[in-house]
Design a protein around this motif. Structure first.
Motif, PDB file in Angstrom:
ATOM      1  N   LYS A 196      80.979 100.066 120.025  1.00 45.07           N
ATOM      2  CA  LYS A 196      80.958  98.984 119.401  1.00 45.07           C
ATOM      3  C   LYS A 196      81.185  97.876 120.273  1.00 45.07           C
ATOM      4  CE  LYS A 196      83.322 101.507 115.594  1.00 45.07           C
ATOM      5  NZ  LYS A 196      84.792 101.340 114.669  1.00 45.07           N
ATOM      6  N   TYR A 197      81.719  97.931 121.402  1.00 44.53           N
ATOM      7  CA  TYR A 197      82.022  96.503 122.200  1.00 44.53           C
ATOM      8  C   TYR A 197      81.492  96.642 123.524  1.00 44.53           C
ATOM      9  CZ  TYR A 197      85.856  96.787 118.681  1.00 44.53           C
ATOM     10  OH  TYR A 197      86.590  96.781 117.570  1.00 44.53           O
ATOM     11  N   PHE A 198      81.023  97.741 124.031  1.00 42.63           N
ATOM     12  CA  PHE A 198      80.430  97.896 125.449  1.00 42.63           C
ATOM     13  C   PHE A 198      79.057  98.456 125.289  1.00 42.63           C
ATOM     14  CE2 PHE A 198      85.372  97.910 125.588  1.00 42.63           C
ATOM     15  CZ  PHE A 198      85.594  96.868 126.475  1.00 42.63           C
ATOM     16  N   THR A 199      78.607  98.482 126.526  1.00 42.37           N
ATOM     17  CA  THR A 199      77.267  98.969 126.496  1.00 42.37           C
ATOM     18  C   THR A 199      77.111 100.460 127.091  1.00 42.37           C
ATOM     19  OG1 THR A 199      76.624  98.461 128.839  1.00 42.37           O
ATOM     20  CG2 THR A 199      76.476  96.520 127.382  1.00 42.37           C
ATOM     21  N   LYS A 200      75.924 100.970 126.761  1.00 43.87           N
ATOM     22  CA  LYS A 200      75.553 102.300 126.999  1.00 43.87           C
ATOM     23  C   LYS A 200      75.867 102.548 128.554  1.00 43.87           C
ATOM     24  CE  LYS A 200      71.613 102.645 124.979  1.00 43.87           C
ATOM     25  NZ  LYS A 200      70.473 103.282 124.669  1.00 43.87           N
ATOM     26  N   LYS A 201      75.369 101.621 129.229  1.00 44.17           N
ATOM     27  CA  LYS A 201      75.732 101.832 130.762  1.00 44.17           C
ATOM     28  C   LYS A 201      77.165 101.885 131.128  1.00 44.17           C
ATOM     29  CE  LYS A 201      71.071  99.805 131.666  1.00 44.17           C
ATOM     30  NZ  LYS A 201      70.606 101.056 132.225  1.00 44.17           N
ATOM     31  N   GLN A 202      77.863 101.364 130.266  1.00 44.09           N
ATOM     32  CA  GLN A 202      79.260 101.342 130.815  1.00 44.09           C
ATOM     33  C   GLN A 202      80.174 102.384 130.297  1.00 44.09           C
ATOM     34  OE1 GLN A 202      79.575  97.183 129.012  1.00 44.09           O
ATOM     35  NE2 GLN A 202      81.176  96.813 130.521  1.00 44.09           N
ATOM     36  N   TYR A 233      98.844  94.980 127.734  1.00 42.15           N
ATOM     37  CA  TYR A 233      97.477  94.616 128.404  1.00 42.15           C
ATOM     38  C   TYR A 233      97.508  93.344 128.958  1.00 42.15           C
ATOM     39  CZ  TYR A 233      95.251  98.754 126.108  1.00 42.15           C
ATOM     40  OH  TYR A 233      94.610 100.125 125.730  1.00 42.15           O
ATOM     41  N   GLU A 234      98.364  92.435 128.477  1.00 39.77           N
ATOM     42  CA  GLU A 234      98.545  91.065 129.213  1.00 39.77           C
ATOM     43  C   GLU A 234      98.881  91.159 130.651  1.00 39.77           C
ATOM     44  OE1 GLU A 234      98.132  90.829 124.962  1.00 39.77           O
ATOM     45  OE2 GLU A 234      99.798  92.012 126.100  1.00 39.77           O
ATOM     46  N   ASN A 277      91.424  96.711 122.119  1.00 44.02           N
ATOM     47  CA  ASN A 277      92.373  96.267 123.133  1.00 44.02           C
ATOM     48  C   ASN A 277      91.634  95.823 124.337  1.00 44.02           C
ATOM     49  OD1 ASN A 277      95.128  95.449 122.439  1.00 44.02           O
ATOM     50  ND2 ASN A 277      95.087  97.645 121.510  1.00 44.02           N
ATOM     51  N   LEU A 278      90.543  96.636 124.567  1.00 45.75           N
ATOM     52  CA  LEU A 278      89.837  96.561 125.597  1.00 45.75           C
ATOM     53  C   LEU A 278      88.900  95.292 125.495  1.00 45.75           C
ATOM     54  CD1 LEU A 278      89.165 100.205 127.126  1.00 45.75           C
ATOM     55  CD2 LEU A 278      90.527  98.565 128.125  1.00 45.75           C
ATOM     56  N   ASN A 279      88.584  95.438 124.432  1.00 46.14           N
ATOM     57  CA  ASN A 279      87.392  94.359 123.853  1.00 46.14           C
ATOM     58  C   ASN A 279      88.292  93.072 123.961  1.00 46.14           C
ATOM     59  OD1 ASN A 279      85.024  93.083 122.752  1.00 46.14           O
ATOM     60  ND2 ASN A 279      86.287  92.992 121.056  1.00 46.14           N
ATOM     61  N   ARG A 280      89.302  92.851 123.460  1.00 44.31           N
ATOM     62  CA  ARG A 280      90.088  91.731 123.473  1.00 44.31           C
ATOM     63  C   ARG A 280      90.561  91.288 125.015  1.00 44.31           C
ATOM     64  NH1 ARG A 280      92.584  93.719 118.523  1.00 44.31           N
ATOM     65  NH2 ARG A 280      94.329  94.543 119.500  1.00 44.31           N
ATOM     66  N   ASN A 281      90.737  92.065 125.642  1.00 46.32           N
ATOM     67  CA  ASN A 281      91.239  91.861 126.960  1.00 46.32           C
ATOM     68  C   ASN A 281      90.135  92.152 128.186  1.00 46.32           C
ATOM     69  OD1 ASN A 281      94.425  91.292 126.311  1.00 46.32           O
ATOM     70  ND2 ASN A 281      94.032  93.004 125.362  1.00 46.32           N
ATOM     71  N   ARG A 282      88.861  92.040 127.528  1.00 45.88           N
ATOM     72  CA  ARG A 282      87.826  92.563 128.611  1.00 45.88           C
ATOM     73  C   ARG A 282      87.833  91.874 130.013  1.00 45.88           C
ATOM     74  NH1 ARG A 282      82.752  92.973 127.299  1.00 45.88           N
ATOM     75  NH2 ARG A 282      83.244  93.869 125.127  1.00 45.88           N
ATOM     76  N   ASP A 283      88.669  90.734 130.236  1.00 47.78           N
ATOM     77  CA  ASP A 283      88.631  90.122 131.413  1.00 47.78           C
ATOM     78  C   ASP A 283      89.476  91.000 132.570  1.00 47.78           C
ATOM     79  OD1 ASP A 283      91.227  89.826 130.283  1.00 47.78           O
ATOM     80  OD2 ASP A 283      91.567  87.666 130.822  1.00 47.78           O
ATOM     81  N   ILE A 284      90.150  92.060 132.006  1.00 47.97           N
ATOM     82  CA  ILE A 284      90.408  93.042 133.063  1.00 47.97           C
ATOM     83  C   ILE A 284      89.406  93.882 133.824  1.00 47.97           C
ATOM     84  CG2 ILE A 284      92.855  93.088 131.934  1.00 47.97           C
ATOM     85  CD1 ILE A 284      91.949  95.959 130.951  1.00 47.97           C
TER      86      ILE A 284
END
Length: 314
Positions: free
Chosen positions: A118-124, A63-64, A89-96
């Motif tokens: 758990k980490y992203f909104t319903k719109k995502q 992911y890096e 991993n997507l949450n930890r690297n959400r800057d991608i």
């Protein structure tokens, strides 16, 4: 349009090739031998419909390495067993991701969006119903083996799916029909009925879907699984496309199974490879909802336990 595909199996390679063939900028997250094969050969879609080859495609093994604020869509095409790890991993690297990035889950089972919510909104977070058959004869090649109905894109959280029309259009233009729907839950439960009834039982007995319908003992088991799932749906905030188990069985035995008579299930393939199956997202989800709503799902529990017993020997 920039798309990251996570999961480079038959579905992932097939969808990546489909949208890339229509001009999308596609990258793939893969590792090991699969990453090496794609870097050396590109990706290819063959089998039913138009054949495509994409010669060069970015491949990331961590992911890096992934570019920041780059992707408009993330396609989740991995096994469901990887969802917890991918979501973290997507949450930890959400800057991608961009603020507008959408995650579309192209997997078997039901409730896979829960890991990402758990980490992203319903719109995502959106879900797809895929009953097109993809296999991977080589690590960089996806073969379309079965097609019965369009891929469907929608939200299990009641969000408007209109923003996914551009993805549906790309996939359709590649030769595999794809549509958006406001009733993706109904279609995912239709797929659950099919998969939960056939997938683990065919794996346990090492037979094709069609062979399961030719044995009175397996017929009894399948009919019981179907009855239990309808009871679960009835007591849950979900719906499916049929009003009764008998109505579903009519099309199941007359159309759905005959169309895939010679098919071996993905659970069968996983067991042959001695890797964890997706049973927790299939019959396991039925059991979870059954317990939540006080529904007897003893046949689903028995099938689930048999698969787990086989997995424990790996």
């Amino acid at each position: 349009m920039n798309i990251l595909v996570i999961g480079a199996g038959g579905v992932g390679i097939g969808l990546a090739t489909s949208v890339a063939s229509q001009g999308a900028n596609v990258s793939i997250y893969a590792r090991g031998k699969t990453a090496k094969a794609i870097k050396e050969n590109g990706i290819k879609r063959c089998g039913l419909f138009t054949h495509y080859e994409i010669g060069e495609i970015p491949v990331y093994e961590s992911y890096e390495e992934i570019p920041k604020s780059h992707f408009d869509y993330i396609f989740i095409c991995s096994k469901t067993t990887a969802n917890e790890d991918i979501a973290e991993n997507l949450n930890r690297n959400r800057d991608i991701l961009k603020e507008s990035t959408k995650i579309i889950i192209f997997q078997n089972g039901f409730g896979n969006d829960e890991h990402y919510l758990k980490y992203f909104t319903k719109k995502q977070v959106f879900s797809a119903r895929v009953i097109t058959g993809f296999t991977r004869p080589e690590r960089h090649i996806s073969e379309v083996t079965v097609y019965t109905e369009p891929i469907l894109l929608g939200s299990l959280q009641g969000e408007n799916p209109d923003s996914l029309q551009e993805i549906a259009d790309l996939i359709t233009a590649s030769g595999i029909k794809c549509e958006i729907t406001t009733e993706v839950d109904k279609y995912l439960w239709a797929k659950m009925l099919y998969n939960c009834t056939l997938n683990p039982l065919g794996a346990i007995l090492d037979v094709t879907y069609g062979q399961l319908t030719e044995n009175p003992y397996t017929l009894d088991i399948m009919n019981s699984i179907i009855d239990e799932i309808f009871e679960v749906i009835k007591t849950s905030p979900y719906e499916t496309l049929w009003d009764s188990p008998d109505e579903y069985r009519d099309i199941f035995y007359s159309k759905l199974v005959p169309d895939t008579y010679n098919h071996y299930s993905s659970t069968h393939q996983d067991i042959k490879k001695k890797i964890p199956t997706e049973i927790d997202s299939l019959n396991g989800k039925v059991i979870q909802l059954g317990k939540l709503n006080n529904v007897n799902v003893k046949t689903n529990e028995f099938i689930y336990n048999l698969i787990k017993a086989i997995e424990s020997t790996f």
